[in-house]
Design a protein around this motif. Structure first.
Motif, PDB file in Angstrom:
ATOM      1  N   LEU A 188       1.518   6.987  -6.647  1.00 43.19           N
ATOM      2  CA  LEU A 188       0.458   7.947  -6.974  1.00 43.19           C
ATOM      3  C   LEU A 188       0.951   9.381  -6.779  1.00 43.19           C
ATOM      4  O   LEU A 188       0.718  10.251  -7.623  1.00 43.19           O
ATOM      5  N   ASN A 189       1.629   9.622  -5.662  1.00 42.30           N
ATOM      6  CA  ASN A 189       2.101  10.978  -5.365  1.00 42.30           C
ATOM      7  C   ASN A 189       3.145  11.463  -6.358  1.00 42.30           C
ATOM      8  O   ASN A 189       3.175  12.643  -6.724  1.00 42.30           O
ATOM      9  N   TRP A 200      -5.629   8.538   1.459  1.00 48.47           N
ATOM     10  CA  TRP A 200      -5.868   7.648   0.323  1.00 48.47           C
ATOM     11  C   TRP A 200      -6.664   6.421   0.734  1.00 48.47           C
ATOM     12  O   TRP A 200      -7.514   5.936  -0.010  1.00 48.47           O
ATOM     13  N   ARG A 201      -6.400   5.900   1.932  1.00 40.95           N
ATOM     14  CA  ARG A 201      -7.101   4.684   2.354  1.00 40.95           C
ATOM     15  C   ARG A 201      -8.601   4.918   2.439  1.00 40.95           C
ATOM     16  O   ARG A 201      -9.406   4.061   2.043  1.00 40.95           O
ATOM     17  N   ILE A 207      -2.828  -3.936  -0.842  1.00 39.64           N
ATOM     18  CA  ILE A 207      -4.038  -3.533  -1.557  1.00 39.64           C
ATOM     19  C   ILE A 207      -4.090  -4.226  -2.913  1.00 39.64           C
ATOM     20  O   ILE A 207      -3.053  -4.548  -3.496  1.00 39.64           O
ATOM     21  N   ARG A 208      -5.290  -4.477  -3.377  1.00 41.05           N
ATOM     22  CA  ARG A 208      -5.476  -5.005  -4.720  1.00 41.05           C
ATOM     23  C   ARG A 208      -6.863  -4.620  -5.209  1.00 41.05           C
ATOM     24  O   ARG A 208      -7.733  -4.202  -4.420  1.00 41.05           O
ATOM     25  N   GLN A 209      -7.070  -4.730  -6.497  1.00 42.89           N
ATOM     26  CA  GLN A 209      -8.398  -4.514  -7.048  1.00 42.89           C
ATOM     27  C   GLN A 209      -9.227  -5.753  -6.764  1.00 42.89           C
ATOM     28  O   GLN A 209      -8.755  -6.889  -6.900  1.00 42.89           O
ATOM     29  N   PHE A 241       0.822  -1.216   0.000  1.00 42.50           N
ATOM     30  CA  PHE A 241       0.000   0.000   0.000  1.00 42.50           C
ATOM     31  C   PHE A 241       0.853   1.262   0.000  1.00 42.50           C
ATOM     32  O   PHE A 241       0.581   2.210  -0.738  1.00 42.50           O
ATOM     33  N   SER A 242       1.902   1.284   0.830  1.00 45.76           N
ATOM     34  CA  SER A 242       2.726   2.497   0.915  1.00 45.76           C
ATOM     35  C   SER A 242       3.440   2.775  -0.402  1.00 45.76           C
ATOM     36  O   SER A 242       3.591   3.937  -0.809  1.00 45.76           O
ATOM     37  N   LYS A 243       3.870   1.710  -1.103  1.00 46.68           N
ATOM     38  CA  LYS A 243       4.519   1.897  -2.399  1.00 46.68           C
ATOM     39  C   LYS A 243       3.526   2.408  -3.436  1.00 46.68           C
ATOM     40  O   LYS A 243       3.872   3.212  -4.310  1.00 46.68           O
TER      41      LYS A 243
END
Length: 361
Positions: free
Chosen positions: A225-226, A242-243, A263-265, A218-220
């Motif tokens: 994104l940033n 973001w979460r 995280i994943r879709q 998630f952090s990566k």
């Protein structure tokens, strides 16, 4: 971003002496000090000649560390290079925030690099600075190079220090300090799901860091994104993190794995069991399509395609999809062959002893 909620432990202020007027620096540092603890203040340039000799007194007063860069060749950006090298070196230490004081667009790449390392980056410079540097920073502050004029009816003349303190800043990005500005209303989940730019940025960032099991760190993902989509922020949609935004979109899922948030879709779930997903709906399964393209782009698969004139054994294709967490039954099909026959980007041919698959061109 509300600056009152920010508190950095170690801030590095790096000043491009060739590019900044000395009269602005005191108010810049006053602004930076509201963000946390300044642990490093360096100014770069050739202090033995030219206009930078005027920095000696103010450097002593403000405890600026002068990094002398001799101008051996006129017109070369030795100062910029030295500043960038130091910034990268410092990023491996405990500095959590970098303030780059310059109007030079050459620092766009540096700002992006620092943000990929999880550092906050704030820029200070002129309004004429090119947009690439402004958007590469988390926030960019515009400086007014002129001291506000003294009113004609003023009875007392302000001191030089008061004049410097009164230098104006215009905020260009998200650091909202004006209490009069209303908060951005939250965008509803259904509207978020229709925002193509937002969804594509999220999917591509997750895809970039995804492992074989379909999960991404998630952090990566947030760092990606940033850095790659600086104009897209959860605050643009009324969310602080973001979460929270991902949870509202409801197309993604998170879980803890080995003390890391992943995280994943979400895998597509067919609402009506045993009813195959139609071909039109499958063309909208962007994650599935991205995964298929990724499979055909793998070096080992490319070798097999070359060997078989662009065709791949269905068994190999099914194994690759299975490794990515797919099951044909989730789309209502009993096997991967039936699924592939309903995906528009694929073509299937049946031979007496084997079934082959290829990308449509």
């Amino acid at each position: 971003m509300n600056s009152t909620n920010l508190s950095f432990n170690n801030i590095a202020v790096l000043i491009d002496g060739d590019n900044i007027n000395a009269k602005n620096i005191e108010s810049i540092l006053a602004k930076v000090s509201t963000l946390g603890t300044i642990a490093c203040k360096r100014i770069y340039g050739d202090f033995k000649q030219g206009k930078l000799t005027t920095w000696d007194d103010i450097s002593l007063k403000l405890l600026l560390e002068q990094v002398h860069i001799p101008a051996y060749v006129k017109g070369k950006n030795a100062t910029d290079i030295a500043l960038a090298i130091d910034a990268v070196d410092l990023s491996y230490l405990d500095y959590d925030c970098f303030c780059i004081v310059s109007s030079d667009s050459d620092f766009s790449i540096l700002a992006k690099n620092l943000r990929t390392k999880g550092k906050k980056v704030f820029g200070f410079g002129k309004s004429t600075t090119v947009e690439s540097f402004k958007v590469a920073c988390d926030d960019y502050f515009v400086m007014d190079d002129t001291i506000p004029p003294e009113p004609s009816n003023s009875a007392t003349k302000p001191t030089p220090s008061q004049q410097v303190t009164d230098t104006f800043f215009t905020q260009k990005l998200a650091m909202n300090e004006s209490a009069s500005e209303p908060p951005i209303a939250r965008v509803m989940p259904q509207q978020l799901k229709q925002n193509t730019a937002l969804l594509n940025a999220c999917r591509q960032s997750i895809q970039h860091h995804r492992k074989n099991n379909g999960w991404s760190n998630f952090s990566k993902v947030i760092s990606h994104l940033n850095s790659d989509y600086p104009k897209i922020s959860p605050k643009n949609y009324g969310y602080s993190k973001w979460r929270s935004l991902f949870n509202q979109i409801d197309l993604f899922e998170t879980q803890m794995q080995n003390n890391l948030l992943m995280i994943r879709q979400k895998p597509s779930q067919n609402k009506t069991k045993n009813l195959p997903t139609d071909a039109t709906t499958l063309t909208q399964e962007q994650k599935l399509l991205d995964d298929i393209y990724e499979i055909f782009a793998k070096p080992i698969i490319k070798k097999l395609l070359t060997k078989n004139q662009g065709w791949l054994h269905m068994g190999q294709f099914g194994s690759e999809l299975k490794n990515k967490g797919y099951n044909p039954t989730q789309f209502g099909f009993k096997n991967f062959t039936k699924l592939a026959e309903n995906i528009a980007i694929l073509k299937v041919k049946r031979q007496p002893s084997v079934i082959m698959i290829a990308l449509r061109t």
